[in-house]
Design a protein around this motif. Structure first.
Motif, PDB file in Angstrom:
ATOM      1  N   ALA A   1       0.837  -1.207   0.000  1.00 41.61           N
ATOM      2  CA  ALA A   1       0.000   0.000   0.000  1.00 41.61           C
ATOM      3  C   ALA A   1       0.867   1.251   0.000  1.00 41.61           C
ATOM      4  CB  ALA A   1      -0.919   0.018   1.222  1.00 41.61           C
ATOM      5  N   TYR A   2       0.310   2.329  -0.580  1.00 42.24           N
ATOM      6  CA  TYR A   2       0.760   3.671  -0.265  1.00 42.24           C
ATOM      7  C   TYR A   2      -0.007   4.090   0.983  1.00 42.24           C
ATOM      8  CZ  TYR A   2       2.460   3.907  -5.129  1.00 42.24           C
ATOM      9  OH  TYR A   2       3.091   3.675  -6.321  1.00 42.24           O
ATOM     10  N   VAL A   3       0.672   4.658   1.951  1.00 40.85           N
ATOM     11  CA  VAL A   3       0.046   4.995   3.226  1.00 40.85           C
ATOM     12  C   VAL A   3       0.434   6.413   3.638  1.00 40.85           C
ATOM     13  CG1 VAL A   3      -0.093   2.613   4.056  1.00 40.85           C
ATOM     14  CG2 VAL A   3       2.008   3.921   4.455  1.00 40.85           C
ATOM     15  N   TRP A   4      -0.392   7.006   4.485  1.00 45.00           N
ATOM     16  CA  TRP A   4      -0.063   8.277   5.120  1.00 45.00           C
ATOM     17  C   TRP A   4       0.205   7.996   6.596  1.00 45.00           C
ATOM     18  CZ3 TRP A   4      -3.732  12.778   3.192  1.00 45.00           C
ATOM     19  CH2 TRP A   4      -3.470  13.016   1.837  1.00 45.00           C
ATOM     20  N   ILE A   5       1.401   7.538   6.883  1.00 42.95           N
ATOM     21  CA  ILE A   5       1.755   7.264   8.272  1.00 42.95           C
ATOM     22  C   ILE A   5       2.037   8.566   9.015  1.00 42.95           C
ATOM     23  CG2 ILE A   5       3.435   6.146   9.781  1.00 42.95           C
ATOM     24  CD1 ILE A   5       1.403   4.262   8.444  1.00 42.95           C
ATOM     25  N   LYS A   6       2.739   9.478   8.391  1.00 44.30           N
ATOM     26  CA  LYS A   6       2.922  10.805   8.979  1.00 44.30           C
ATOM     27  C   LYS A   6       1.678  11.641   8.678  1.00 44.30           C
ATOM     28  CE  LYS A   6       5.072  14.495  10.669  1.00 44.30           C
ATOM     29  NZ  LYS A   6       5.565  14.613  12.063  1.00 44.30           N
ATOM     30  N   PRO A   7       0.937  12.072   9.688  1.00 43.98           N
ATOM     31  CA  PRO A   7      -0.244  12.894   9.434  1.00 43.98           C
ATOM     32  C   PRO A   7       0.150  14.258   8.868  1.00 43.98           C
ATOM     33  CG  PRO A   7      -0.323  11.892  11.628  1.00 43.98           C
ATOM     34  CD  PRO A   7       1.070  11.717  11.112  1.00 43.98           C
ATOM     35  N   PRO A   8      -0.246  14.572   7.643  1.00 49.79           N
ATOM     36  CA  PRO A   8       0.115  15.874   7.057  1.00 49.79           C
ATOM     37  C   PRO A   8      -0.353  17.026   7.936  1.00 49.79           C
ATOM     38  CG  PRO A   8      -0.815  14.424   5.387  1.00 49.79           C
ATOM     39  CD  PRO A   8      -1.028  13.748   6.713  1.00 49.79           C
ATOM     40  N   GLY A   9       0.523  17.990   8.126  1.00 47.46           N
ATOM     41  CA  GLY A   9       0.226  19.135   8.967  1.00 47.46           C
ATOM     42  C   GLY A   9       0.896  19.077  10.316  1.00 47.46           C
ATOM     43  N   GLU A  10       1.395  17.900  10.700  1.00 48.07           N
ATOM     44  CA  GLU A  10       2.106  17.776  11.979  1.00 48.07           C
ATOM     45  C   GLU A  10       3.593  18.027  11.754  1.00 48.07           C
ATOM     46  OE1 GLU A  10       1.225  14.201  14.080  1.00 48.07           O
ATOM     47  OE2 GLU A  10      -0.937  14.632  14.184  1.00 48.07           O
ATOM     48  N   SER A  11       4.167  18.864  12.573  1.00 52.22           N
ATOM     49  CA  SER A  11       5.545  19.319  12.431  1.00 52.22           C
ATOM     50  C   SER A  11       6.550  18.184  12.633  1.00 52.22           C
ATOM     51  CB  SER A  11       5.813  20.429  13.441  1.00 52.22           C
ATOM     52  OG  SER A  11       7.179  20.794  13.458  1.00 52.22           O
ATOM     53  N   ASP A  12       7.721  18.334  11.967  1.00 55.22           N
ATOM     54  CA  ASP A  12       8.846  17.425  12.202  1.00 55.22           C
ATOM     55  C   ASP A  12       9.728  17.892  13.352  1.00 55.22           C
ATOM     56  OD1 ASP A  12       8.245  15.751   9.984  1.00 55.22           O
ATOM     57  OD2 ASP A  12       9.163  17.214   8.648  1.00 55.22           O
ATOM     58  N   GLY A  13       9.627  19.154  13.710  1.00 54.40           N
ATOM     59  CA  GLY A  13      10.449  19.700  14.778  1.00 54.40           C
ATOM     60  C   GLY A  13      10.381  21.209  14.785  1.00 54.40           C
ATOM     61  N   ALA A  14      10.696  21.806  15.923  1.00 54.26           N
ATOM     62  CA  ALA A  14      10.599  23.258  16.077  1.00 54.26           C
ATOM     63  C   ALA A  14      11.717  23.962  15.312  1.00 54.26           C
ATOM     64  CB  ALA A  14      10.664  23.635  17.548  1.00 54.26           C
ATOM     65  N   SER A  15      11.387  25.087  14.683  1.00 55.00           N
ATOM     66  CA  SER A  15      12.376  25.841  13.920  1.00 55.00           C
ATOM     67  C   SER A  15      13.283  26.681  14.822  1.00 55.00           C
ATOM     68  CB  SER A  15      11.680  26.742  12.898  1.00 55.00           C
ATOM     69  OG  SER A  15      10.673  27.513  13.504  1.00 55.00           O
ATOM     70  N   GLU A  16      12.956  26.753  16.077  1.00 52.71           N
ATOM     71  CA  GLU A  16      13.826  27.359  17.078  1.00 52.71           C
ATOM     72  C   GLU A  16      13.573  26.648  18.404  1.00 52.71           C
ATOM     73  OE1 GLU A  16      12.793  31.446  17.259  1.00 52.71           O
ATOM     74  OE2 GLU A  16      10.824  31.083  18.143  1.00 52.71           O
ATOM     75  N   GLU A  17      14.468  26.817  19.338  1.00 58.49           N
ATOM     76  CA  GLU A  17      14.353  26.083  20.591  1.00 58.49           C
ATOM     77  C   GLU A  17      13.087  26.484  21.349  1.00 58.49           C
ATOM     78  OE1 GLU A  17      17.119  24.729  24.374  1.00 58.49           O
ATOM     79  OE2 GLU A  17      17.862  26.201  22.919  1.00 58.49           O
ATOM     80  N   ILE A  18      12.297  25.482  21.748  1.00 58.83           N
ATOM     81  CA  ILE A  18      11.070  25.700  22.509  1.00 58.83           C
ATOM     82  C   ILE A  18      11.114  24.800  23.740  1.00 58.83           C
ATOM     83  CG2 ILE A  18       8.553  25.503  22.519  1.00 58.83           C
ATOM     84  CD1 ILE A  18       8.579  25.918  19.514  1.00 58.83           C
ATOM     85  N   PRO A  19      11.161  25.378  24.936  1.00 57.27           N
ATOM     86  CA  PRO A  19      11.153  24.533  26.147  1.00 57.27           C
ATOM     87  C   PRO A  19       9.899  23.661  26.179  1.00 57.27           C
ATOM     88  CG  PRO A  19      11.717  26.808  26.683  1.00 57.27           C
ATOM     89  CD  PRO A  19      11.249  26.813  25.259  1.00 57.27           C
ATOM     90  N   ASN A  20      10.061  22.401  26.597  1.00 56.53           N
ATOM     91  CA  ASN A  20       8.915  21.489  26.614  1.00 56.53           C
ATOM     92  C   ASN A  20       9.176  20.357  27.593  1.00 56.53           C
ATOM     93  OD1 ASN A  20       9.762  18.808  24.909  1.00 56.53           O
ATOM     94  ND2 ASN A  20      10.810  20.606  24.094  1.00 56.53           N
ATOM     95  N   ASN A  21       8.128  19.637  27.937  1.00 62.44           N
ATOM     96  CA  ASN A  21       8.238  18.476  28.827  1.00 62.44           C
ATOM     97  C   ASN A  21       8.018  17.165  28.070  1.00 62.44           C
ATOM     98  OD1 ASN A  21       5.534  18.619  28.287  1.00 62.44           O
ATOM     99  ND2 ASN A  21       4.864  18.704  30.427  1.00 62.44           N
ATOM    100  N   GLU A  22       8.227  17.189  26.739  1.00 61.64           N
ATOM    101  CA  GLU A  22       8.022  16.014  25.912  1.00 61.64           C
ATOM    102  C   GLU A  22       9.325  15.328  25.532  1.00 61.64           C
ATOM    103  OE1 GLU A  22       5.376  16.822  22.615  1.00 61.64           O
ATOM    104  OE2 GLU A  22       4.383  18.413  23.756  1.00 61.64           O
ATOM    105  N   GLY A  23      10.443  15.816  26.052  1.00 62.97           N
ATOM    106  CA  GLY A  23      11.735  15.215  25.763  1.00 62.97           C
ATOM    107  C   GLY A  23      12.271  15.552  24.385  1.00 62.97           C
ATOM    108  N   LYS A  24      11.738  16.608  23.753  1.00 61.81           N
ATOM    109  CA  LYS A  24      12.112  16.935  22.381  1.00 61.81           C
ATOM    110  C   LYS A  24      13.091  18.094  22.365  1.00 61.81           C
ATOM    111  CE  LYS A  24       7.696  15.173  20.788  1.00 61.81           C
ATOM    112  NZ  LYS A  24       6.336  15.478  20.305  1.00 61.81           N
ATOM    113  N   GLY A  25      14.244  17.857  21.773  1.00 59.99           N
ATOM    114  CA  GLY A  25      15.269  18.877  21.709  1.00 59.99           C
ATOM    115  C   GLY A  25      15.157  19.718  20.454  1.00 59.99           C
ATOM    116  N   PHE A  26      15.988  20.723  20.369  1.00 59.22           N
ATOM    117  CA  PHE A  26      16.053  21.576  19.186  1.00 59.22           C
ATOM    118  C   PHE A  26      17.112  21.021  18.244  1.00 59.22           C
ATOM    119  CE2 PHE A  26      18.294  25.273  17.203  1.00 59.22           C
ATOM    120  CZ  PHE A  26      17.353  25.497  16.204  1.00 59.22           C
TER     121      PHE A  26
END
Length: 588
Positions: free
Chosen positions: A515-540
């Motif tokens: 199948a061709y699939v849309w596993i990545k939901p279009p519109g959801e970011s791959d990462g912040a374009s600048e550092e954003i403090p967060n509690n999700e364990g995601k770095g810049f």
């Protein structure tokens, strides 16, 4: 398009058969596969030595046989160098032996030592034998419907846990209502809001619903219940929480530290298995996309590669990526209603095949995937296929040029001054997945494995899409004017400006593609374009900064990322609008 396969050299030990037989050593082992007909295969290892072994094969028939063909799959890396009293072939790990006339007959209820051979590699007993197509060495009665099957079976779609060849065929695939609502709320978004997308379990709390912008308040059980309400046949779940996750990136780092493999198994995978295994979901085909962007890092981003990243060296040395992926595949694969697809990177990451290990990504990746077989009890039957281009932008096809095309007197993939191609054997995902599938089969996976391609953001339509082949005789100009993928470099992975929605999800687009699939939901970011403090364990990660000029892993090219982007998994209306505008095929 075919990859030039490297020459493989195997060190095979040659030992006189008579001397081996004189040892009198026996290491008999019985295979435990379920039987469809009454037959038994005894695989007796009679001698072992450094790197080699001798085995004899005995067939017992419940009913008389006049002519036999026995098949099995060896552990990865095992090869036969010599055999007697048998006509034999070996393709990858698959071995086939046929009678030679005089030893064709086996009487009813009789046993016959039919042949012997010398092999190198693992002397472990294969997990499944067939004689004349019938599975041997188990009870003659088939398992009940509540017993997990021994592996995928082909046939028409069915419920009750019967595994089918392609779970997407003739299936209604689950639409995530949370993504659908976001898409429908955007101008023009209602045209694609009913497309099925993946449900990402990117943290342990996502299993239960954590009210984050990434996963929303719905947990795994909520999604599966909603799939039942929709009357869906298939639901797509992304298993994505390895220890030391995404060792070469920072934007999608996870919650678990590099050594927390026990927590990954007991607190993350085990609860997922328990939920997916509930009886009420027996008629749901649950597709698990297992740990994107993990194993390929152990090929390309480790010492002694120039692209090595210290965190990836740690994960290769501690073995927790291999341990985690094989555990997930084994535990989830044991359920009768699950279909596991392991992430295989994409052509712009793994597309280089070479006899020199320093430059080989393609063959080395397939061998690494093959090495999972046997880890944590994982078998080839636990893997229904592989997925490429997950959450990435690599083109499905490049219709106007080929990598081996001659321009300016030299093949494009042999031109040292053509950075876009850079000696890669591929320029698109369709060719890459076709060739990778064959290499995976050669490394121990079943011949009926299928491939998925994530086409959620690889359309590359819009005003910049070329409409034909360039007439330039300059190789660089020719490729730049002919290619539909508009990135600066194929290693660019974060929020690529100018990207568009790709082919809509569909089953069986090609014989080797489930199948061709849309596993990545279009519109959801791959990462912040600048550092954003967060509690999700995601770095810049600088690759998400539009002003970043790159690193060795993307050929020191600009990042090509969009500006003003939120944390990975969070919604961007601006990006969604651009994906709609640049969709190919266009959104009506």
């Amino acid at each position: 398009m075919q990859v030039s396969r490297r020459r493989r050299r195997l060190a095979l030990t040659s030992v006189a058969v008579g001397a081996l037989a004189a040892t009198g050593l026996t290491f008999a082992s019985a295979n435990q596969a379920l039987a469809e007909e009454g037959c038994e295969v005894d695989y007796n290892v009679v001698s072992t030595w450094g790197g080699g072994f001798q085995a004899n094969v005995v067939i017992t028939a419940d009913e008389a046989i006049n002519g036999w063909e026995v098949k099995w799959d060896f552990p990865s890396g095992t090869k036969v160098s010599n055999a007697w009293n048998v006509g034999w072939t070996q393709s990858g790990t698959g071995f086939t032996g046929k009678d030679v006339g005089w030893n064709a007959s086996i009487g009813s209820g009789q046993s016959r030592e039919v042949f012997g051979f010398i092999g190198s590699g693992s002397s472990a007993t294969p997990g499944r034998f067939t004689v004349n197509g019938d599975v041997c060495n188990g009870p003659t009665e088939p398992p009940t419907s509540t017993t997990p099957t021994d592996g995928p079976t082909t046939g028409d779609p069915g419920g009750g846990g019967d595994k089918v060849d392609n779970p997407y065929r003739d299936a209604q695939v689950y639409v995530n209502p949370q993504w659908s609502a976001r898409a429908a709320a955007e101008p023009g978004g209602d045209a694609v809001a009913d497309e099925p997308t993946g449900v990402w379990l990117d943290r342990t709390s996502a299993i239960y619903g954590n009210s984050s912008p990434t996963t929303g308040s719905m947990g795994l059980e909520d999604h599966l219940d909603e799939a039942l309400e929709q009357g869906a046949d298939v639901v797509q779940i992304v298993i994505y929480n390895l220890p030391g996750r995404d060792c070469a990136a920072l934007a999608s780092n996870g919650e678990l530290g590099q050594t927390e493999i026990a927590e990954y198994k007991s607190e993350y995978i085990d609860p997922i298995v328990e939920i997916q295994g509930q009886a009420k979901y027996a008629d749901l085909r649950i597709v698990n996309v297992i740990e994107i962007d993990s194993l390929p890092n152990l090929v390309t981003n480790v010492t002694p590669r120039a692209t090595a990243v210290p965190n990836c060296d740690v994960m290769k040395n501690n073995g927790n990526y291999v341990d985690g992926v094989s555990y997930a595949a084994s535990e989830l694969g044991a359920l009768p209603n699950t279909y596991n697809y392991i992430d295989a990177g994409h052509h712009g990451w793994i597309g280089w095949g070479d006899t020199n290990p320093q430059y080989d990504n393609f063959f080395a990746a397939a061998e690494l995937f093959g090495s999972l077989i046997g880890e944590n009890g994982m078998t080839a039957d636990d893997v229904h296929g592989f997925i490429s281009n997950t959450a990435n932008y690599s083109a499905l096809e490049e219709p106007y040029w080929a990598v081996n095309q001659n321009v300016g007197g030299q093949a494009l993939n042999q031109n040292p001054n053509l950075p876009w191609v850079d000696w890669n054997d591929f320029n698109n995902e369709k060719d890459f997945t076709e060739a990778m599938r064959e290499e995976l089969i050669d490394n121990g996976f079943n011949e009926d494995i299928g491939m998925l391609i994530d086409t959620s953001r690889n359309g590359w339509g819009g005003d910049y899409r070329p409409t034909g082949t360039s007439t330039s005789t300059n190789p660089v100009t020719f490729v730049d004017e002919s290619r539909i993928d508009q990135r600066y470099q194929k290693g660019n992975w974060c929020n690529q400006a100018g990207a568009g929605l790709g082919e809509r999800p569909q089953a069986d687009p090609e014989p080797w593609i489930d199948a061709y699939v849309w596993i990545k939901p279009p519109g959801e970011s791959d990462g912040a374009s600048e550092e954003i403090p967060n509690n999700e364990g995601k770095g810049f990660d600088e690759m998400c900064d539009p002003d970043y000029d790159g690193n060795i892993r993307n050929g020191n090219n600009p990042s090509g990322a969009r500006d003003n982007m939120p944390l990975s998994g969070h919604w961007s209306s601006e990006q969604f609008a651009e994906l709609l505008e640049n969709a190919y095929p266009p959104v009506n």
